[in-house]
Design a protein around this motif. Structure first.
Motif, short mmCIF file in Angstrom:
data_model
loop_
_atom_site.label_atom_id
_atom_site.label_comp_id
_atom_site.label_asym_id
_atom_site.label_seq_id
_atom_site.Cartn_x
_atom_site.Cartn_y
_atom_site.Cartn_z
N ILE A 1 0.85 -1.19 0.00
CA ILE A 1 0.00 0.00 0.00
C ILE A 1 0.88 1.23 0.00
CG2 ILE A 1 -1.62 1.39 1.34
CD1 ILE A 1 -2.72 -1.16 2.52
N GLU A 2 0.59 2.18 -0.89
CA GLU A 2 1.23 3.49 -0.81
C GLU A 2 0.12 4.51 -0.68
OE1 GLU A 2 3.38 3.85 -4.41
OE2 GLU A 2 4.64 2.13 -3.96
N SER A 3 0.17 5.28 0.38
CA SER A 3 -0.94 6.20 0.57
C SER A 3 -0.52 7.39 1.42
CB SER A 3 -2.09 5.47 1.27
OG SER A 3 -3.21 6.32 1.35
N VAL A 4 -1.04 8.53 1.07
CA VAL A 4 -0.81 9.75 1.84
C VAL A 4 -2.20 10.36 2.10
CG1 VAL A 4 0.19 12.05 1.82
CG2 VAL A 4 1.42 10.15 0.77
N PRO A 5 -2.46 10.72 3.36
CA PRO A 5 -3.78 11.31 3.64
C PRO A 5 -4.06 12.48 2.71
CG PRO A 5 -2.60 10.90 5.67
CD PRO A 5 -1.64 10.62 4.56
N GLY A 6 -5.22 12.47 2.09
CA GLY A 6 -5.60 13.57 1.21
C GLY A 6 -5.07 13.43 -0.21
N GLN A 7 -4.20 12.45 -0.44
CA GLN A 7 -3.60 12.36 -1.77
C GLN A 7 -3.83 11.03 -2.45
OE1 GLN A 7 0.45 13.67 -1.93
NE2 GLN A 7 0.05 15.31 -0.50
N GLY A 8 -4.79 10.29 -1.96
CA GLY A 8 -5.14 9.06 -2.65
C GLY A 8 -4.33 7.86 -2.20
N THR A 9 -4.69 6.73 -2.77
CA THR A 9 -4.09 5.46 -2.36
C THR A 9 -3.71 4.68 -3.61
OG1 THR A 9 -5.46 5.38 -0.39
CG2 THR A 9 -4.55 3.30 -1.15
N ARG A 10 -2.61 3.98 -3.48
CA ARG A 10 -2.11 3.18 -4.60
C ARG A 10 -1.78 1.82 -4.03
NH1 ARG A 10 0.41 5.02 -9.44
NH2 ARG A 10 -0.31 7.09 -8.83
N VAL A 11 -2.48 0.81 -4.49
CA VAL A 11 -2.17 -0.55 -4.03
C VAL A 11 -1.49 -1.27 -5.17
CG1 VAL A 11 -3.10 -2.72 -3.16
CG2 VAL A 11 -4.14 -0.56 -2.47
N ARG A 12 -0.34 -1.85 -4.87
CA ARG A 12 0.40 -2.58 -5.91
C ARG A 12 0.35 -4.07 -5.61
NH1 ARG A 12 3.77 1.06 -8.56
NH2 ARG A 12 4.00 3.04 -7.43
N LEU A 13 -0.12 -4.83 -6.58
CA LEU A 13 -0.11 -6.29 -6.46
C LEU A 13 0.99 -6.78 -7.38
CD1 LEU A 13 -3.88 -7.19 -6.80
CD2 LEU A 13 -2.52 -6.99 -4.74
N ARG A 14 1.99 -7.40 -6.80
CA ARG A 14 3.06 -7.92 -7.65
C ARG A 14 2.88 -9.43 -7.76
NH1 ARG A 14 6.61 -4.40 -4.31
NH2 ARG A 14 6.39 -2.36 -5.29
N LEU A 15 2.60 -9.89 -8.94
CA LEU A 15 2.34 -11.31 -9.15
C LEU A 15 3.36 -11.86 -10.14
CD1 LEU A 15 -1.53 -11.10 -9.50
CD2 LEU A 15 -0.22 -11.71 -7.48
N PRO A 16 3.63 -13.17 -10.06
CA PRO A 16 4.58 -13.75 -11.01
C PRO A 16 4.05 -13.60 -12.43
CG PRO A 16 4.03 -15.30 -9.25
CD PRO A 16 3.11 -14.14 -9.10
N ALA A 17 4.92 -13.19 -13.32
CA ALA A 17 4.51 -13.04 -14.71
C ALA A 17 4.43 -14.42 -15.35
CB ALA A 17 5.52 -12.18 -15.46
N ALA A 18 3.48 -14.59 -16.25
CA ALA A 18 3.35 -15.85 -16.99
C ALA A 18 3.69 -15.58 -18.44
CB ALA A 18 1.93 -16.39 -16.86
N PRO A 19 4.24 -16.56 -19.12
CA PRO A 19 4.48 -16.37 -20.56
C PRO A 19 3.13 -16.36 -21.28
CG PRO A 19 5.02 -18.61 -19.90
CD PRO A 19 4.68 -17.88 -18.65
N PRO A 20 3.01 -15.60 -22.33
CA PRO A 20 1.74 -15.58 -23.05
C PRO A 20 1.48 -16.94 -23.70
CG PRO A 20 3.41 -14.31 -24.21
CD PRO A 20 4.03 -14.74 -22.93
N PRO A 21 0.22 -17.30 -23.87
CA PRO A 21 -0.09 -18.61 -24.44
C PRO A 21 0.24 -18.62 -25.94
CG PRO A 21 -2.06 -17.34 -24.16
CD PRO A 21 -0.96 -16.52 -23.59
N LEU A 22 0.47 -19.83 -26.46
CA LEU A 22 0.79 -19.92 -27.89
C LEU A 22 -0.46 -19.78 -28.74
CD1 LEU A 22 3.38 -22.80 -27.61
CD2 LEU A 22 3.79 -20.34 -27.94
N ALA A 23 -1.53 -20.45 -28.26
CA ALA A 23 -2.77 -20.38 -29.05
C ALA A 23 -3.78 -19.51 -28.33
CB ALA A 23 -3.33 -21.78 -29.24
N GLY A 24 -4.91 -19.29 -28.94
CA GLY A 24 -5.95 -18.47 -28.33
C GLY A 24 -6.52 -19.16 -27.10
#
Ligand code: ADP
Ligand code: MG
Length: 685
Positions: free
Chosen positions: A518-541
């Protein structure tokens, strides 16, 4: 702290002792040079002072010998005159000898004149010294009768008849001057001054300076002590340090002046080196301190993370256990209510109560499912998820939740589109974040969903996709942000907040091998970062997955025979009744053993087995059932369980999660039977 500057600081720190050593050595060398200059000039001053003293004293002794000679005692002046001339020749340093008669104020003789030259008044400088003269005395420099600068030695004489005379020897300053010029170190100015601070001798410009006052530096120095070192400037403008010492008997002092750079340069150099070393040490220790502080900070952060995950673990286990019990209760309650509703006549007023109760129970079920979301007991899928598809697929839902006053934008980078996680949980997390953002922006605002790729960093060797959910709401204080992920932590009113939204987000991220920040400052909004493992894109649809889901429009074949195995009579009763209402033929068993006994007699199309039972567990039952009847279809009912055990026992079996509503039950059973129709690929145990 960047790597290069850390290693730089460490290098400085490692080399600091060497710097210090070199610095100290050079400092010592310069200090030594300076001391040498000082010591040598001090020694020279002492040497000259004592030589001058000794030579003056020896002249005085000679004068005393003359003063106590027999002719003078007898007042045989002719003989005394001759003797005086002899002694003067012996010394070689005397300009003349004068005998005065202070009582009569006349001069008896002066070796510069013949004895019978006739009487004349005493010389002024003798007359001035005569009163109060008790013994042999050395005077300061003075001009004699001829105007020549001399050093008079006065010795009182008392004759056999008791008459008093005064013997005066005029010592030539050349004697002292010779000492000074022979002892002066090269490049130095050496002078001898008398007690009044007038020059007696000087190795430079002797003629013009003798008898005249020395500089104020010299006079201040002798007024202040008998020996020492002082800075000064000579009459010639020579900037110097002068060492001086004073003779015991004469009180005359010898001054040896050396150029001040000989002292100042080493001193400046050594001070400069001390400064450099000090700065280097400060820099090194500052660098080290910085490294230490950063290390400590990152360790503290690590500890905080560990603490947080331990807490989540503990709370997860606790809530998981509670949720399990609640699931059983709710399963029985929901089932019972649904059955009662079915039996109630259309106009029956109790229908309203039953519907209300069913609604409440369904809300309870939702809550327990959320509890399970962050207890480890829920199985998270690990599948390739298309974040872009998830976000776009949710836009209707999100916009509905956010309301008309909040604008939403989605920006998914093409290289940050695929992650490894559980799609349902990710959707739930995004929904939770959106709801929080809405609550934080009662006046409206903006919600931005975006993703970006972050390269592998630290211990993780996989690239990450960072999903950022940013709002322009009221933000959080540090204290709130620090606790926001805690289960049940809420700042909202009793009925509005459960404190489980961010807990789910956190658990989802952690269980996907990622993290949530969580990154947040009172009065200046909130930013939540979810860091997840990246997956390779699929070959087919990816679309055939959805196609399969749609295909599970199970046309229930209600003539099938089912066996329900559950130790909990309440849950079992509800299950059996509901399945019968759905049109199945149902048998029931209250334990694994009973079920197996029944199975020996007759095999149902599907066994519906509670996973957690005392005695034989659902897994045990499944194994034995497949021994008895290879290919036996089994469906598990589960509320709370170990994922690994479930995976091992399930062997592709369908799982129904407690609590459930009839529709879910029907759908799951239909799917289990549908699967049963297809040729089975998993080997039978
Ligand atoms: P709940 O929303 O039920 O209170 P959450 O776990 O979702 O529980 O959030 C916990 C607390 O964190 C909230 O009560 C709120 O104080 C704070 N919070 C969460 N998200 C935001 C946000 N986007 N802006 C400001 N505060 C937030
Ligand atoms: Mg919330």
């Amino acid at each position: 702290m960047p790597r290069w500057s850390r290693s730089y600081a460490l290098w400085i720190a490692a080399l600091a002792p060497l710097f210090v050593l070199i610095g100290v050595l050079v400092f010592a060398a310069f200090e030594g040079a300076r001391r040498d200059v000082e010591v040598v000039s001090a020694q020279r001053a002492t040497e000259v002072a004592s030589l001058v003293d000794a030579s003056a004293v020896s002249e005085l002794k000679l004068a005393q010998v003359l003063a106590s000679s027999a002719p003078l005692a007898r007042e045989d002046m002719a003989e005394a005159y001759r003797r005086a001339a002899e002694v003067m020749a012996l010394s070689g340093n005397w300009r003349t000898v004068v005998l005065s008669d202070p009582a009569r104020g006349i001069e008896v003789f002066d070796l510069r004149r013949p004895l019978d030259g006739g009487p004349r008044p005493m010389a002024d400088y003798i007359a001035a010294a005569a009163p109060g003269l008790a013994g042999p005395t050395m005077s300061d420099i003075t001009r004699d009768r001829l105007g020549v600068y001399v050093l008079p030695l006065h010795v009182p004489v008392v004759t056999d008849r008791g008459r008093r005379y005064l013997l005066t020897v005029e010592l030539d300053t050349a004697a002292i001057q010779a000492l000074v010029t022979t002892r002066a170190p090269p490049g130095s100015v050496v002078a001898v001054v008398d007690r009044s601070g007038n020059f007696i001798a000087r190795n430079v410009a002797y003629e013009s300076r003798v008898g005249r006052p020395a500089t104020r530096y010299v006079r201040d120095a002798i007024a202040g002590g008998r020996r020492g070192l002082y800075p000064g400037v000579t009459y010639e403008g020579f900037k110097n340090y002068t060492a001086f010492d004073t003779g015991q008997r004469t009180g005359w002092s010898a001054h040896v002046a050396v150029a001040s750079y000989l002292v100042d340069t080493p001193r400046r150099m050594s001070l400069a080196i001390l400064g450099v070393v000090a700065v280097a040490c400060l820099g090194a220790s500052g660098g080290l301190a910085l490294v230490a502080v950063r290390r400590m900070r990152s360790r503290r952060q690590e500890e905080a993370r560990l603490h947080q995950s331990q807490k989540m673990e503990a709370v997860g286990q606790l809530t998981g256990g509670i949720a399990h019990d609640f699931n059983n209760l709710l399963t029985a309650i929901i089932g019972g209510l649904e059955l009662s509703l079915k039996r109630a006549a259309p106009g029956d007023p109790s229908r309203r109560y039953l519907e209300g109760a069913l609604d409440a129970a369904a809300r309870g079920a939702k809550l327990t499912s959320r509890l399970l979301a962050f207890s480890r007991t829920q199985r998270l899928a690990r599948e390739r998820v298309d974040v872009q598809a998830v976000m776009w697929g949710m836009t209707d839902l999100l916009e509905q939740s956010l309301g008309p006053r909040i604008a939403m934008s989605i920006d998914v980078a093409e290289d940050a589109r695929w992650v490894v996680t559980d799609q349902n949980q990710l959707e739930l997390a995004l929904l939770n974040l959106a709801v929080n953002a809405r609550d934080a922006m009662p006046e409206g605002g903006r919600l931005e969903l975006s993703t970006r790729r972050t390269p592998a960093k630290g211990r993780s060797s996989h690239d990450r996709v960072e999903i950022v959910v940013a709002d322009t709401g009221q933000g959080m204080t540090r204290e709130v942000a620090a606790r926001a992920f805690d289960p049940f932590f809420t700042t909202k009113e009793v009925n509005r907040g459960t404190g489980l939204g961010l807990a789910q987000v956190y658990a989802m991220a952690r269980q996907s091998d990622g993290e949530a920040v969580i990154e947040s400052v009172p009065g200046q909004g909130t930013r939540v970062r979810l860091r997840l493992p990246a997956a390779p894109p699929p070959l087919a649809g990816p679309d055939d997955v959805n196609a399969r889901k749609d295909a599970v429009t199970a046309s229930l074949r209600r003539d099938r025979r089912l066996m329900v195995v559950d130790d909990d009579a309440g849950v079992r009763g509800v299950l059996v009744d509901e399945l019968r209402l759905l049109g199945f033929q149902v048998t029931e068993a209250a334990s694994g053993a009973e079920a197996l006994a029944m199975l020996e007699r007759d095999a149902p199309d599907l066994m519906i087995v509670d996973f957690l039972m005392p005695g034989l567990t659902g897994a045990d039952v499944a194994v034995r059932a497949r021994e008895l009847r290879p290919g036996q279809r089994i469906m598990f009912v589960s509320g709370h369980m170990d994922n690994a055990a479930l995976d091992a026992a399930a062997q592709g079996a369908v799982v129904l999660r407690k609590p459930f509503v009839v529709a879910e039950l029907a759908e799951t059973v239909g799917r289990a039977l549908d699967d049963a129709e297809a040729p089975q690929t998993a080997p039978s145990a």
